[in-house]
Design a protein around this motif. Structure first.
Motif, PDB file in Angstrom:
ATOM      1  N   ASP A  44       0.838  -1.204   0.000  1.00 20.05           N
ATOM      2  CA  ASP A  44       0.000   0.000   0.000  1.00 20.05           C
ATOM      3  C   ASP A  44       0.862   1.237   0.000  1.00 20.05           C
ATOM      4  O   ASP A  44       0.619   2.198  -0.715  1.00 20.05           O
ATOM      5  CB  ASP A  44      -0.875   0.057   1.275  1.00 20.05           C
ATOM      6  CG  ASP A  44      -2.133  -0.763   1.096  1.00 20.05           C
ATOM      7  OD1 ASP A  44      -2.402  -1.149  -0.051  1.00 20.05           O
ATOM      8  OD2 ASP A  44      -2.826  -1.003   2.089  1.00 20.05           O
ATOM      9  N   PHE A  45       1.871   1.192   0.862  1.00 20.93           N
ATOM     10  CA  PHE A  45       2.684   2.381   1.074  1.00 20.93           C
ATOM     11  C   PHE A  45       3.522   2.698  -0.157  1.00 20.93           C
ATOM     12  O   PHE A  45       3.629   3.845  -0.571  1.00 20.93           O
ATOM     13  CB  PHE A  45       3.595   2.153   2.279  1.00 20.93           C
ATOM     14  CG  PHE A  45       4.427   3.340   2.614  1.00 20.93           C
ATOM     15  CD1 PHE A  45       3.876   4.408   3.305  1.00 20.93           C
ATOM     16  CD2 PHE A  45       5.765   3.401   2.251  1.00 20.93           C
ATOM     17  CE1 PHE A  45       4.646   5.511   3.614  1.00 20.93           C
ATOM     18  CE2 PHE A  45       6.537   4.510   2.560  1.00 20.93           C
ATOM     19  CZ  PHE A  45       5.974   5.561   3.242  1.00 20.93           C
ATOM     20  N   LEU A  46       4.109   1.656  -0.757  1.00 20.73           N
ATOM     21  CA  LEU A  46       5.052   1.900  -1.845  1.00 20.73           C
ATOM     22  C   LEU A  46       4.403   1.896  -3.220  1.00 20.73           C
ATOM     23  O   LEU A  46       4.917   2.482  -4.144  1.00 20.73           O
ATOM     24  CB  LEU A  46       6.167   0.845  -1.824  1.00 20.73           C
ATOM     25  CG  LEU A  46       6.996   0.821  -0.540  1.00 20.73           C
ATOM     26  CD1 LEU A  46       7.925  -0.364  -0.551  1.00 20.73           C
ATOM     27  CD2 LEU A  46       7.792   2.105  -0.394  1.00 20.73           C
ATOM     28  N   ARG A  50      -1.611  -0.720  -5.793  1.00 21.58           N
ATOM     29  CA  ARG A  50      -1.860  -1.032  -7.206  1.00 21.58           C
ATOM     30  C   ARG A  50      -3.287  -0.716  -7.618  1.00 21.58           C
ATOM     31  O   ARG A  50      -3.968  -1.545  -8.204  1.00 21.58           O
ATOM     32  CB  ARG A  50      -1.637  -2.529  -7.460  1.00 21.58           C
ATOM     33  CG  ARG A  50      -0.186  -2.898  -7.512  1.00 21.58           C
ATOM     34  CD  ARG A  50       0.128  -3.641  -8.787  1.00 21.58           C
ATOM     35  NE  ARG A  50       1.519  -3.444  -9.132  1.00 21.58           N
ATOM     36  CZ  ARG A  50       2.468  -4.332  -8.924  1.00 21.58           C
ATOM     37  NH1 ARG A  50       2.182  -5.473  -8.378  1.00 21.58           N
ATOM     38  NH2 ARG A  50       3.697  -4.067  -9.291  1.00 21.58           N
ATOM     39  N   SER A  51      -3.752   0.503  -7.296  1.00 19.74           N
ATOM     40  CA  SER A  51      -5.142   0.805  -7.643  1.00 19.74           C
ATOM     41  C   SER A  51      -5.293   2.182  -8.256  1.00 19.74           C
ATOM     42  O   SER A  51      -6.365   2.744  -8.253  1.00 19.74           O
ATOM     43  CB  SER A  51      -5.988   0.734  -6.374  1.00 19.74           C
ATOM     44  OG  SER A  51      -5.467   1.666  -5.451  1.00 19.74           O
ATOM     45  N   LYS A 271      -3.973   0.429 -12.163  1.00 22.90           N
ATOM     46  CA  LYS A 271      -4.850  -0.724 -12.036  1.00 22.90           C
ATOM     47  C   LYS A 271      -4.562  -1.796 -13.059  1.00 22.90           C
ATOM     48  O   LYS A 271      -4.550  -2.975 -12.767  1.00 22.90           O
ATOM     49  CB  LYS A 271      -6.297  -0.283 -12.274  1.00 22.90           C
ATOM     50  CG  LYS A 271      -6.928   0.374 -11.100  1.00 22.90           C
ATOM     51  CD  LYS A 271      -8.361   0.702 -11.460  1.00 22.90           C
ATOM     52  CE  LYS A 271      -9.067   1.316 -10.279  1.00 22.90           C
ATOM     53  NZ  LYS A 271     -10.018   2.330 -10.679  1.00 22.90           N
ATOM     54  N   SER A 272      -4.382  -1.379 -14.314  1.00 16.88           N
ATOM     55  CA  SER A 272      -4.220  -2.374 -15.369  1.00 16.88           C
ATOM     56  C   SER A 272      -3.179  -1.872 -16.345  1.00 16.88           C
ATOM     57  O   SER A 272      -2.767  -0.718 -16.284  1.00 16.88           O
ATOM     58  CB  SER A 272      -5.536  -2.545 -16.117  1.00 16.88           C
ATOM     59  OG  SER A 272      -5.805  -1.346 -16.811  1.00 16.88           O
ATOM     60  N   ASP A 584       1.536 -13.761  -3.006  1.00 14.91           N
ATOM     61  CA  ASP A 584       1.700 -12.387  -2.545  1.00 14.91           C
ATOM     62  C   ASP A 584       2.278 -11.643  -3.711  1.00 14.91           C
ATOM     63  O   ASP A 584       3.340 -11.966  -4.209  1.00 14.91           O
ATOM     64  CB  ASP A 584       2.681 -12.360  -1.371  1.00 14.91           C
ATOM     65  CG  ASP A 584       2.957 -10.945  -0.965  1.00 14.91           C
ATOM     66  OD1 ASP A 584       1.995 -10.172  -0.948  1.00 14.91           O
ATOM     67  OD2 ASP A 584       4.122 -10.617  -0.680  1.00 14.91           O
ATOM     68  N   GLY A 585       1.627 -10.615  -4.196  1.00 11.95           N
ATOM     69  CA  GLY A 585       2.184  -9.893  -5.328  1.00 11.95           C
ATOM     70  C   GLY A 585       1.058  -9.287  -6.101  1.00 11.95           C
ATOM     71  O   GLY A 585       0.629  -9.798  -7.122  1.00 11.95           O
ATOM     72  N   GLY A 586       0.499  -8.210  -5.598  1.00 17.98           N
ATOM     73  CA  GLY A 586      -0.523  -7.511  -6.350  1.00 17.98           C
ATOM     74  C   GLY A 586      -1.812  -8.275  -6.389  1.00 17.98           C
ATOM     75  O   GLY A 586      -2.414  -8.434  -7.429  1.00 17.98           O
ATOM     76  N   THR A 587      -2.276  -8.765  -5.233  1.00 18.72           N
ATOM     77  CA  THR A 587      -3.501  -9.545  -5.232  1.00 18.72           C
ATOM     78  C   THR A 587      -4.685  -8.698  -5.645  1.00 18.72           C
ATOM     79  O   THR A 587      -5.732  -9.213  -5.972  1.00 18.72           O
ATOM     80  CB  THR A 587      -3.779 -10.096  -3.836  1.00 18.72           C
ATOM     81  OG1 THR A 587      -3.330  -9.139  -2.903  1.00 18.72           O
ATOM     82  CG2 THR A 587      -3.053 -11.386  -3.641  1.00 18.72           C
ATOM     83  N   ASP A 588      -4.513  -7.368  -5.598  1.00 21.16           N
ATOM     84  CA  ASP A 588      -5.651  -6.532  -5.937  1.00 21.16           C
ATOM     85  C   ASP A 588      -5.531  -6.018  -7.354  1.00 21.16           C
ATOM     86  O   ASP A 588      -6.144  -5.043  -7.704  1.00 21.16           O
ATOM     87  CB  ASP A 588      -5.740  -5.370  -4.966  1.00 21.16           C
ATOM     88  CG  ASP A 588      -4.378  -4.949  -4.508  1.00 21.16           C
ATOM     89  OD1 ASP A 588      -4.289  -4.243  -3.513  1.00 21.16           O
ATOM     90  OD2 ASP A 588      -3.375  -5.324  -5.148  1.00 21.16           O
TER      91      ASP A 588
END
Length: 611
Positions: A44-46, A50-51, A271-272, A584-588
């Motif tokens: 989130d911080f860095l 990814r949103s 996001k994409s 773990d790696g951009g699950t969102d």
């Protein structure tokens, strides 16, 4: 300073406008610290979780490298050397295309936080360590300069307190980076681009009113030889020609846009992949806008001071101060507007510094801490990221203090950017474009490229090129109603433009100095890149580069290019959904997880295409 009394000074309103800019930036940071549950993980911080969407990221990319060096430097560059600088518009276009089509696809599909992770995946951890250290040194140096240069220029013209400004900008920056993470960095950048455009616009409008319209400014510039767009001299020693700007500029800026952590980190946080590419292309518009504004300010400078150059008349002590000088000159009856311009210069600084701090934190956590301490939880990594942000903020303020001692090293530091950026760009190009490059070739290539660009860069600092290479245009002082001697106007073109603290005087010019060290500064990075790539290829072939088995994800493949057209052929695919183990790696980020689309190709191979 008696000299600048006749041009107006800073008043309370100006300080208020400036303080408001700092305050709003800080508030954005506080907002993102608590919005949406705050900064839970280091991701989130860095990476902003990814949103992010394209437009804010695009503006943020624009802001980062349009620092105060641009706001104060480009207009005086145009004033001295003419509007050939506008050719950079073409350079920016090619840079953005290369970044979006060559580097972005590879970084995005791997889902990495730090671009230097790629070096380990593709080569080995020693290459990664080299890249990381080079980046950290380069960025801290650059950031110190970026904080100090505008503070100095504005202090000498407006009497704006020097260390007050340095510490205030440093602290506010560190504050919102530490509290709000990448989201705060991006959104404060968006606000700061707004301020920069507002500052430029107010200067341009007022200047054209004072000078009697845009047409007067342009005809003055034309008569003064400032509209020198077409210089097709192929000689690589001339400082700015069409070719040095197109070729050299492309290499220098690709080093910044394609592989520099502070830029890559942003567009990977989209996001994409479509959004990421969009953000680069939209950012092009921002770059063009700011380029045109600053070139126009330079022409206005010339129109205003064509018969009395403030620099040779000793009214300002460095070319960077011309712009603030003109602002106080033409906006003195409008309290608050000079403050807006200073806020504009400092927005440039803040945005650059904040992106550097965030990038340094990301690189430190991902490349230096995570590989050593594997057991850390996400929560503690998030805390560590914030701690490193504070640390680097303090380091950058310290560097600014160092910059003040180094005096005229500003240009030196900017060429350091080219000297370090070139070999790094070469290293990434080897990885992405040359399938048979191996780690031996990469390391030797990096060393060779770095050595050669340091050699030419430092040589150019010690023995600056002669003025027939840099081609400054004529400046006049005959219109100054001053009591000093009339002999000044002869000296107008003789003053050296590059004043390096290390300059060696009165030395017989050798062919080495006149040819190799006189290379246009834009080619430093080109030389570094090409040497790195060539040496890398030559060393990789005999050391077994052909034999290694590589995952094609680490290379640029034709699928990466063709995926631009996926939008048109969605209907035809038969999708075979296969649940993917959660990693773990951009699950969102849908591009990375949950579902990998398997598509049967004609040849019966299975290709994983990403949306």
């Amino acid at each position: 300073m008696e000299a600048s009394r006749d041009i107006g000074t800073f008043v309370v309103w100006d300080y208020l406008v400036f303080a408001a800019m700092l305050l709003i930036s800080a508030v954005i940071g506080i907002y993102y610290a608590f919005a949406g549950g705050g900064q839970q993980t280091s991701k989130d911080f860095l990476m902003g979780g990814r949103s992010m969407t394209a437009v804010p990221v695009a503006l943020s990319l624009t802001a980062s490298f349009m620092s105060a060096v641009t706001v104060l430097g480009t207009p005086s560059e145009v004033y001295h050397f003419g509007a050939i600088y506008t050719i950079f518009a073409f350079t920016y276009f090619s840079v953005v295309v290369i970044s979006a089509e060559v580097f972005l696809p590879v970084f995005y599909k791997l889902g990495i936080t730090s671009t230097y992770e790629y070096l380990e995946l593709r080569f080995n951890k020693y290459v990664r360590l080299c890249g990381t250290i080079l980046f950290i040194v380069q960025t801290i140096l650059y950031t110190g300069i970026v904080i100090y240069a505008p503070a100095l220029a504005l202090n000498q013209v407006t009497g704006f307190d020097l260390w007050g400004a340095v510490v205030a900008t440093g602290v506010v920056c560190t504050f919102y980076c530490t509290v709000g993470g990448l989201k705060a960095v991006v959104w404060t950048d968006v606000f700061q681009v707004g301020i920069m455009v507002a500052g430029f616009t107010s200067v341009i409008i007022r200047a054209s009113v004072v000078q009697g319209g845009m047409s007067t400014i342009l005809s003055d510039a034309y008569n003064g030889g400032r509209l020198n767009f077409w210089n097709f001299d192929p000689n690589p020693l001339q400082r700015h020609t069409f070719w040095t700007i197109i070729i050299g500029g492309t290499f220098t800026w690709t080093g910044i846009y394609g592989v520099n952590q502070s830029q890559v980190q942003r567009y990977i946080s989209c996001k994409s992949r479509v959004q990421a590419k969009m953000s680069l292309y939209i950012n092009l518009v921002g770059l063009w806008t700011i380029l045109i504004c600053s070139v126009f300010c330079g022409l206005a400078l010339y129109s205003r001071y064509q018969d009395c150059d403030p620099w040779t008349a000793k009214k300002v002590s460095a070319p960077d101060q011309l712009m603030p000088y003109m602002v106080l000159d033409i906006l003195q009856d409008y309290p608050g507007l000079p403050g807006l311009f200073v806020a504009c210069a400092y927005s440039g600084t803040l945005s650059t510094v904040s992106s550097s701090i965030n990038a340094l934190a990301a690189v430190t956590v991902e490349d230096l801490i995570k590989p050593r301490f594997r057991s850390l939880s996400e929560k503690s990594l998030s805390w560590i990221s914030q701690g490193t942000s504070v640390l680097f903020g303090a380091l950058c303020i310290g560097m600014a203090a160092l910059a003040s001692l180094m005096g005229a090293l500003l240009q030196a530091a900017l060429s350091i950017f080219g000297m370090v950026g070139g070999p790094l760009l070469g290293l990434f190009s080897l990885g992405i474009l040359v399938p048979f490059a191996n780690s031996t070739g990469a390391l030797v290539g990096l060393m060779a490229g770095f050595a050669i660009s340091l050699w030419v860069g430092i040589g150019a600092q010690l023995y600056p090129p002669l003025s027939e290479r840099t081609m400054p245009l004529r400046l006049e002082t005959y219109g100054c109603n001053s009591t000093s001697n009339v002999t000044d106007s002869l000296a107008a073109t003789e003053m050296p433009f590059s004043t390096s603290a290390f300059q060696v005087y009165n030395v017989a010019r050798t062919p080495l100095m006149d040819n190799w060290y006189s290379l246009s500064y834009l080619y430093f990075s080109t030389v570094g890149t090409l040497v790195t790539v060539l040496v890398g290829i030559i060393i990789s072939l005999p050391t077994g580069g052909r034999k290694q088995s590589l995952d094609s994800r680490f290379l640029l493949t034709k699928e990466d290019f063709l995926s631009n057209f996926d939008i048109f052929k969605k209907k035809k695919h038969i999708l075979n959904y296969k649940a993917h183990p959660m990693e773990d790696g951009g699950t969102d980020n849908p591009a990375f997880n949950h579902i990998e689309l398997k598509v049967k190709d004609r040849s019966g191979k299975i290709n994983g295409t990403r949306l």
